[in-house]
Design a protein around this motif. Structure first.
Motif, PDB file in Angstrom:
ATOM      1  N   GLY A   1       0.758  -1.139   0.006  1.00 39.21           N
ATOM      2  CA  GLY A   1      -0.057  -0.108   0.026  1.00 39.21           C
ATOM      3  C   GLY A   1       0.785   1.365  -0.183  1.00 39.21           C
ATOM      4  N   LYS A   2       2.214   1.067   0.030  1.00 38.46           N
ATOM      5  CA  LYS A   2       3.092   2.180  -0.255  1.00 38.46           C
ATOM      6  C   LYS A   2       3.689   2.398  -1.262  1.00 38.46           C
ATOM      7  N   GLU A   3       4.377   3.390  -1.609  1.00 34.67           N
ATOM      8  CA  GLU A   3       5.135   3.806  -2.972  1.00 34.67           C
ATOM      9  C   GLU A   3       6.367   3.183  -2.629  1.00 34.67           C
TER      10      GLU A   3
ATOM     11  N   LEU B   1      15.729  -5.108  12.655  1.00 36.37           N
ATOM     12  CA  LEU B   1      14.617  -5.208  11.990  1.00 36.37           C
ATOM     13  C   LEU B   1      13.469  -4.915  12.680  1.00 36.37           C
ATOM     14  N   ASN B   2      12.600  -4.043  12.315  1.00 36.42           N
ATOM     15  CA  ASN B   2      11.237  -3.830  12.926  1.00 36.42           C
ATOM     16  C   ASN B   2      10.087  -4.037  12.039  1.00 36.42           C
ATOM     17  N   PRO B   3       9.087  -4.249  12.393  1.00 40.80           N
ATOM     18  CA  PRO B   3       7.812  -4.359  11.559  1.00 40.80           C
ATOM     19  C   PRO B   3       7.843  -3.434  10.320  1.00 40.80           C
ATOM     20  N   GLU B   4       8.022  -2.366  10.549  1.00 47.08           N
ATOM     21  CA  GLU B   4       7.798  -1.217   9.577  1.00 47.08           C
ATOM     22  C   GLU B   4       9.034  -1.644   8.422  1.00 47.08           C
ATOM     23  N   ASP B   5      10.046  -2.246   8.522  1.00 44.39           N
ATOM     24  CA  ASP B   5      10.804  -2.762   7.557  1.00 44.39           C
ATOM     25  C   ASP B   5      10.160  -3.733   6.545  1.00 44.39           C
ATOM     26  N   THR B   6       9.006  -4.469   6.771  1.00 49.86           N
ATOM     27  CA  THR B   6       8.469  -5.300   5.909  1.00 49.86           C
ATOM     28  C   THR B   6       8.143  -4.614   4.679  1.00 49.86           C
ATOM     29  N   ALA B   7       8.535  -5.239   3.777  1.00 45.05           N
ATOM     30  CA  ALA B   7       8.348  -4.812   2.307  1.00 45.05           C
ATOM     31  C   ALA B   7       9.049  -5.833   1.323  1.00 45.05           C
ATOM     32  N   GLY B   8       8.851  -5.627  -0.154  1.00 45.35           N
ATOM     33  CA  GLY B   8       9.396  -6.390  -1.214  1.00 45.35           C
ATOM     34  C   GLY B   8      10.758  -5.448  -1.262  1.00 45.35           C
ATOM     35  N   TYR B   9      12.083  -6.003  -1.429  1.00 43.95           N
ATOM     36  CA  TYR B   9      13.259  -5.274  -1.631  1.00 43.95           C
ATOM     37  C   TYR B   9      13.665  -5.594  -2.910  1.00 43.95           C
TER      38      TYR B   9
END
Length: 123
Positions: free
Chosen positions: A41-43, A85-93
Motif C-alpha cells: 500500500g505504499k510507494e 529489523l522492525n515491522p516497518e521494514d516489512t516490504a519487497g526489496y
C-alpha cells in the motif's frame, strides 16, 4: 543486465537478514548499485546505494545505522545487511543498477531492476 535478489524471509523484530543481489549479462562493475523497497500500500522508497568503488554510500534516514550496503565487484554481487529489523521494514526489496557514476537515490536514475525479495518482520 539481469539482477537477481535473494535472502528475504520471515524474521522476528530485532533480528537480522542479509540480502544479496547477483548481476549477470552485460555486467559492469562501474554501475552504482541501490536497494529500494515497497511496502504493501505504499510507494517504492530508496533504502541504500553504493558507488562502484564502494567508497561512497548513502542510506535513507529510516535505515541509517541499522542497514549496511556493500559490494564485491569481482563476483558482481551487492549485499544489504539488515540489523535491528522492525515491522516497518516489512516490504519487497529490490536491487537496481545505475549507469551514473555517483550516488543516486531517485529510482528514475536506475536503469536495471531485479525482481525483488520479500522481507517480513513479525512483532
Amino acid at each position: 543486465v539481469q539482477l537477481q535478489a535473494s535472502g528475504g524471509g520471515l524474521v522476528q523484530a530485532g533480528g537480522s537478514l542479509r540480502l544479496s543481489c547477483a548481476a549477470s549479462g552485460r555486467t559492469s562493475s562501474s554501475y552504482t548499485m541501490g536497494w529500494f523497497r515497497r511496502a504493501p500500500g505504499k510507494e517504492r522508497e530508496f533504502v541504500a546505494a553504493i558507488t562502484w568503488s564502494g567508497l561512497v554510500t548513502d542510506y535513507s534516514d529510516s535505515v541509517k545505522g541499522r542497514f549496511t550496503i556493500s559490494r564485491d565487484n569481482a563476483r558482481y554481487m551487492v549485499y544489504l545487511q539488515m540489523n535491528s529489523l522492525n515491522p516497518e521494514d516489512t516490504a519487497g526489496y529490490y536491487c537496481a543498477a545505475s549507469r551514473f557514476q555517483s550516488i543516486a537515490i531517485l529510482s528514475a536514475r536506475y536503469d536495471y531492476w531485479g525482481q525483488g525479495t520479500l522481507v517480513t518482520v513479525s512483532s
